[in-house]
Design an enzyme around this catalytic site. Structure first.
Site, PDB file in Angstrom:
ATOM      1  CB  ALA A  78     -37.825   9.692 -31.654  1.00 52.38           C
ATOM      2  CD  GLU A  97     -28.449   4.491 -31.364  1.00 49.59           C
ATOM      3  OE1 GLU A  97     -27.164   5.283 -30.383  1.00 49.59           O
ATOM      4  OE2 GLU A  97     -28.994   4.734 -31.522  1.00 49.59           O
ATOM      5  CG  ASN A 105     -33.227   4.730 -22.742  1.00 51.41           C
ATOM      6  OD1 ASN A 105     -31.804   3.910 -22.594  1.00 51.41           O
ATOM      7  ND2 ASN A 105     -33.355   5.015 -22.076  1.00 51.41           N
ATOM      8  N   GLY A 111     -42.293   0.230 -24.696  1.00 51.52           N
ATOM      9  CA  GLY A 111     -43.142  -0.132 -25.549  1.00 51.52           C
ATOM     10  C   GLY A 111     -44.383   0.077 -25.683  1.00 51.52           C
ATOM     11  NE  ARG A 365     -43.599   5.558 -15.674  1.00 46.71           N
ATOM     12  CZ  ARG A 365     -43.378   5.915 -16.712  1.00 46.71           C
ATOM     13  NH1 ARG A 365     -42.369   5.992 -17.493  1.00 46.71           N
ATOM     14  NH2 ARG A 365     -43.417   4.587 -17.305  1.00 46.71           N
ATOM     15  CD  GLU A 500     -35.282  10.517 -22.520  1.00 50.26           C
ATOM     16  OE1 GLU A 500     -34.955  11.002 -21.397  1.00 50.26           O
ATOM     17  OE2 GLU A 500     -35.392   9.226 -23.251  1.00 50.26           O
TER      18      GLU A 500
END
Length: 537
Positions: A78, A97, A105, A111, A365, A500
């Site tokens: 992102a 970062e 992450n 990917g 999941r 995220e």
């Protein structure tokens, strides 16, 4: 020291350093980071040393040290997509970062990306639609997803995929028969729409994005952490305080603090908080220190807390996903997870106490993990040499080399080793193989891959599986233009969010491959929007 150790992907139990895809296998730390462009650039030297305590958050109290038009916080999918789009639009961009290498992450991710209406689907005569895509995500997300965001992701999925190919230079796995991209089945998707990268790792997306940014003169500053967001008298975000030269993700270890003025805005792409046991267990008490995590050490709530301190609205913070494909024999993500997930499209997962299946191995999941927790003991995935596609053969090799996946010559040998009822196991394998042959899972409704074959030929490949914390669906609230929303339910001018770090996209459960799609679609939008924002003096 190997880069695998630096990445934190070691396994104390098996004594093998092992990154998610071994994408840096065999390289020294410095050499690998430099070769792949993941090391970023060293923090700028400062005379002023860092101090503990909160940084000023009001522009009137700030002496600006530096200025940029756009500050991007985080360098995963992102953040890199946002930085690229903003820089391409002509904005001056700075990317920070907190990790010691670029990629966050995302480097450790699969990917794989979900694409609706791709050329690969057309070549395979697969019918898909935005409505089907949305229904799949809403079913998994228990209808907690924001439908406008899902629709936008679906509509832009093929566009962003083509963008990765034609503009960024990402290489995706190809189908030998059609020459189009390789399609794979993924849990919770009722249509085959997911595509793996050729490198079989998130690094296959991160590295081309870093290269494109470098062409635009933008480098990632590693070891640099957000401390505070700064608002002016109107409430607009006009800058941030950052700590440079941090070690162990601790701002108190920084060599300096810098007040960075942003004339256009800040993009929050700080990822999730799966590794932050105190924060995640405060949201969901079940997820305490006894539950493992697939994320790298930097996946903490630090950036989220900074945003909340600045008046940002948090949402759905207790929606934390576990990942059903990891091995209890390994720490963190480990080597086996990539193989377990890939093989779930082909192999049955067995309750060792009965020898029977207990769930659709390609359900979402949340349902998979809930079923595993109900069984209450690590499960056995039983695959065979019949079902090892070229695109995941290396994953199997890595899992075997690590000793987490093991070879067996017969079902009898498996039953003896794991104390599984042999009659139950044989009956289940016969039933499962009959379903594969018929192309229909009459037991649990599993969607078989087109190349799936019965699991009948030794060697059998057996891996134990048990869930670990994987993805945080909650985060800061954003609108359709990726503008971050404040506690007054109004957009905060000059602040954007993607990936995220944000909530509302995936609801109670993220479908596999939708994370990559989310990050790239909304990262691009955030970068375009912040670059177009009217600058402040």
């Amino acid at each position: 020291m190997t880069i695998e150790k630096i990445a934190g992907e070691t396994s104390a139990k098996i004594g093998t350093a092992c990154s998610r895809r071994h994408f840096l296998k065999g390289a020294t730390a410095a050499g690998a980071l430099a070769a792949f462009g993941l090391a970023g650039c060293a923090p700028k030297a400062k005379n002023e040393m860092a101090a503990t305590g909160n940084a000023p958050s009001n522009a009137a109290d700030i002496n600006w040290d530096e200025e940029t038009e756009v500050l991007v916080v985080g360098s995963g999918y992102a953040g890199l997509a946002a930085a690229y789009e903003a820089a391409k639009a002509g904005a001056a961009v700075r990317v920070i970062e907190k990790h010691k290498m670029a990629g966050g992450n995302s480097v450790y991710a699969d990917g794989q990306i979900a694409v609706v209406g791709s050329a690969a689907q057309a070549a395979a005569d697969i019918e898909d639609s935005i409505e089907t895509f949305m229904n799949d995500a809403l079913t998994a997300g228990l209808n907690l997803n924001y439908k406008d965001k899902l629709q936008l992701m679906g509509e832009k999925s093929n566009e962003v995929f083509e963008w990765t190919v034609n503009e960024i230079g990402v290489e995706w796995a190809q189908d030998d028969a059609t020459g189009a991209a390789q399609l794979i089945a993924q849990g919770g998707h009722t249509v085959t729409r997911c595509i793996p990268p050729l490198e079989n790792s998130g690094a296959g997306i991160v590295k081309p994005l870093l290269a494109k940014l470098s062409e635009l003169g933008v480098e990632v500053e590693t070891g640099t952490q957000l401390i505070a967001l700064v608002r002016d008298e109107t409430g607009r975000i006009v800058g941030a305080t950052v700590a440079e030269g941090c070690s162990d993700y601790d701002p108190a270890t920084a060599s300096s603090r810098t007040n960075v003025k942003t004339t256009r805005g800040v993009v929050l792409a700080t990822g999730g908080y799966g590794k932050d046991v105190a924060f995640r267990s405060a949201q969901d008490p079940r997820l305490d220190e006894t539950v493992g995590c697939t994320n790298f050490e930097g996946a903490t709530a630090h950036g989220l807390k900074v945003a909340l301190d600045a008046g940002v609205m948090g949402m759905q913070l207790d929606q934390i996903q576990c990942y059903p494909y990891t091995s209890p024999e390994e720490d963190s993500f480990g080597c086996a997870a990539t193989w377990i997930e890939a093989e779930s499209a082909y192999a049955p997962t067995i309750d060792p106490t009965t020898g029977k299946r207990f769930v659709n191995e390609l359900t979402d999941r949340k349902r998979f993990c809930d079923a595993m927790f109900e069984v209450g003991t690590p499960l056995l995935q039983i695959g065979s040499v019949d079902n090892v596609p070229d695109w995941c053969a290396e994953s199997l090799e890595n899992a075997l080399a690590a000793g987490v996946t093991r070879e067996f010559s017969s079902l009898e040998e498996i039953a003896s080793e794991f104390d599984v009822p042999l009659d139950g196991l044989k009956a289940q394998m016969d039933s499962y193989n009959a379903c594969v042959t018929a192309g229909e899972d009459t037991e649990f409704g599993k969607l078989f891959n087109p190349d799936a074959k019965p699991v009948v030929t030794a060697p059998y490949y057996v891996t134990r599986a048990w869930p670990k914390v994987h993805h945080c669906m909650g985060g800061v609230k954003t609108d359709i233009d990726c503008r971050v929303i404040g506690n007054d339910l109004e957009p905060i001018v000059g602040l954007y969010g993607a990936g995220e770090a944000t909530g509302g996209v995936h609801g109670a459960c993220r479908l596999g491959c939708n994370g990559t799609l989310d990050c790239l679609v909304n990262g691009r939008i955030a970068g375009q929007q912040v670059a177009a924002l009217e600058p402040v003096a």
